[in-house]
Motif scaffolding. Structure first.
Motif, PDB file in Angstrom:
ATOM      1  N   LEU A  31       0.820  -1.203   0.000  1.00 13.20           N
ATOM      2  CA  LEU A  31       0.000   0.000   0.000  1.00 13.20           C
ATOM      3  C   LEU A  31       0.859   1.259   0.000  1.00 13.20           C
ATOM      4  O   LEU A  31       0.381   2.340  -0.330  1.00 13.20           O
ATOM      5  N   TRP A  81      -2.459   4.553  -0.389  1.00 15.89           N
ATOM      6  CA  TRP A  81      -3.194   4.076   0.776  1.00 15.89           C
ATOM      7  C   TRP A  81      -4.187   5.150   1.200  1.00 15.89           C
ATOM      8  O   TRP A  81      -3.887   5.969   2.067  1.00 15.89           O
ATOM      9  N   TRP A 102      -2.189  -7.643  -3.683  1.00 14.52           N
ATOM     10  CA  TRP A 102      -1.925  -6.477  -4.521  1.00 14.52           C
ATOM     11  C   TRP A 102      -2.197  -6.777  -5.993  1.00 14.52           C
ATOM     12  O   TRP A 102      -2.657  -5.928  -6.739  1.00 14.52           O
TER      13      TRP A 102
END
Length: 259
Positions: free
Chosen positions: A148, A153, A253
């Motif tokens: 992140l 983020w 991810w």
């Protein structure tokens, strides 16, 4: 999974080592022959953790230090070398974070997380360098970050910027310090189900199943998964690995990108 002497003769300093992932890594290191120094702001917590490791047959010590304070960090590094004779592994795990929309984030809140995560990592690397380059087995620096910090983020811009900075710092040091036989890598954990954070944020709020579905493997990881990655990078098994970001997130991810 690893031979009992995988880390024999090595000394590791682990920040944020009193609980969670830091303690899991310390436990794995101690079981595999390393001497470990647990560093944290809560002296009672790191002392208790070191005592438990010692009672289990490991070699461990504890030191109170705030990674935001360079003098604290240097004193902890020096105490590690004085206690165990060397420093071969630096594990940067201490971190701070809180959820806050960026427009509402105060400069002080921003500075606090940057100080702990990014500046604290720099302080540890800088203070440890003179000792790491004297390691007889080749030294290793490992920092815990997150993907992140690479992808962004939302509502944690401070932590994202800090973790992204740690990745850049680590790859810079991998090149600068490679000639000193110091390897520098990062680990990016995904949602680890047996940590307090995931329990509190996801499982106790009823979002656990949703968060599991966000990973390619469809499940949470375990602290042991991160410890295994940290053993690999710290040991001779990863002797030719530097500048790497080892992603241990169950494919979260990638699934975000695919979605």
């Amino acid at each position: 999974m690893f031979a009992n002497d995988t880390l024999k003769g090595r000394t590791a300093l682990i920040t944020g080592g009193g609980t969670g992932i830091g303690l899991e890594i310390a436990t794995a290191y101690a079981k595999l022959g390393a001497s470990v120094m647990l560093v944290g702001r809560n002296e009672e917590r790191v002392q208790a953790a070191a005592k438990a490791l010692t009672e289990a047959g490991g070699v461990a010590g504890a030191r109170k230090a705030d990674v935001r304070n360079y003098d604290d960090v240097k004193a902890a590094v020096d105490a590690t070398v004085e206690s165990f004779g060397s420093l071969d592994i630096l594990l940067n795990n201490a971190a701070g974070n809180f959820v806050c929309p960026t427009a509402e984030l105060s400069p002080r809140g921003w500075q606090t997380v940057i100080d702990i995560d990014l500046n604290g990592t720099f302080h540890c690397c800088h203070a440890a360098y003179p000792h790491l380059k004297q390691s007889r087995q080749g030294a290793s620096i490992i920092s815990i970050i997150t993907m992140l910090g690479v992808t962004g983020w939302p509502q944690a811009a401070h932590a994202a910027a800090a973790k992204g900075g740690i990745l850049s710092l680590s790859r810079t040091l991998a090149v600068e310090w490679g000639g000193d036989d110091i390897r520098v890598n990062t680990i990016s954990p995904g949602p680890i189900g047996d940590t307090e954070g995931v329990q509190r944020m996801y499982i106790e709020t009823g979002r656990g199943h949703l968060e599991e579905k966000k990973t390619a493997l469809g499940r949470f990881g375990r602290k042991e998964d991160i410890a295994n990655a940290a053993v690999f990078l710290a040991s001779g098994l990863g002797a030719y690995v530097t500048g790497e970001n080892l992603i241990v997130d169950g494919g979260r991810w990638l699934k975000y990108v695919a979605s």
